[in-house]
Design an enzyme around this catalytic site. Structure first.
Site: not given
Ligand code: NDP
Length: 244
Positions: A136, A149, A153
């Site tokens: 991402s 998150y 990533k």
């Protein structure tokens, strides 16, 4: 069909919905023999109805032992797309142990583990392979409420580089795609607030979110022979967010 996918065996994780589902359909239509791994059986049933050649594999990737048995038995594969992930947004001060553990297990641990299983089989077959990890823009830029998150990533980008280094001599390429927001279920849950999404779009030079197909096309490129000399790299599908 794309010549480099005809008859090739591909595993796509998180293939029940969103980007993973679209990748599974695109690979199948391009002639690959696709195994679609996801957690919700009904999603896989509807996927197989849509695309009858696809082989379903219903599994929770957080379960290390179940993955070992099921993925091992389903292989060998020449192509792997580690797409499954969860995005549980919490302010940093409110991050829970459960959300942290689940995110580490699915977004990072399962990628490492599934890649080990698949790469060992690739090496045993002596066949060249390609792995694409779906990362991402959040791997490289701090986003509010994304502590866990963003970190998973970021770890995924680095894992990709080390995998590329160690697997390169076995003719296995490993890369990431790094999309900006895509309005899948995950995107809708986290970016439906018009003020929040407008603020993000304002920071994207191309002035819009990515479409599922933008991400699918980049994944297919990195799986295909068209990217034969590319490994350990991250392909931004972010409309320029990271350079703005
Ligand atoms: P969705 O939430 O729409 O779909 C995710 C899929 O992964 C679902 O089918 C889900 O199944 C499956 N999955 C999740 N956890 C597990 C698990 N433990 N075991 C097996 N399958 C699982 O997400 P997207 O399509 O939007 O996201 C795909 C990838 O793209 C992710 O890696 C995400 O981080 C990344 N990404 C997404 C962006 C976005 O804005 N949407 C932006 C940048 C990157 P189930 O629903 O049954 O749990």
């Amino acid at each position: 069909p794309h010549p480099s996918f005809r008859g090739r065996r591909a595993l796509v994780t998180g293939a029940g919905k969103g980007i993973g589902r679209a990748v599974a359909v695109a690979l199948s239509r391009a002639g690959a023999r696709v195994t679609a791994l996801s957690r919700t059986a009904a999603d896989l049933e509807s996927l197989v109805r849509e695309c009858p050649g696809i082989e379903p594999l219903c599994l929770d990737l957080a379960d290390w032992d179940a993955a070992e048995a099921a993925v091992g038995a389903a292989g060998p594969f020449e192509l792997l797309v580690n797409n499954a992930a969860v995005a549980e947004l919490q302010p940093f001060l409110e991050v829970t142990r459960e959300a942290l553990q689940r995110s580490l297990d699915v977004n990072f641990g399962a990628v490492l583990h599934v890649s080990q299983i698949v790469a060992r089989q690739m090496i045993a077959q002596g066949a060249a392979g390609a792995i694409v990890n779906v990362s991402s823009q959040a791997s490289q830029r701090a986003l509010r409420d994304h502590a866990v998150y963003c970190s998973t990533k970021s770890a995924l980008d680095m894992l990709t580089k080390v995998m590329a280094m160690e697997l390169g001599p076995h003719k296995i390429r490993v890369n990431t795609v790094n999309p900006t927001v895509v309005m899948t279920d995950m995107g809708r849950i986290n970016w439906s607030d018009p003020q929040k999404s407008a603020a993000m779009i304002n920071r994207i030079p191309l002035g819009k979110f990515a479409e599922v197909d933008d991400v699918v096309n980049s994944i297919l490129f990195l799986l295909s022979g068209k990217s034969a000399m590319t490994t350990g790299s991250s392909l931004m599908v972010d409309g320029g967010f990271l350079v703005s």
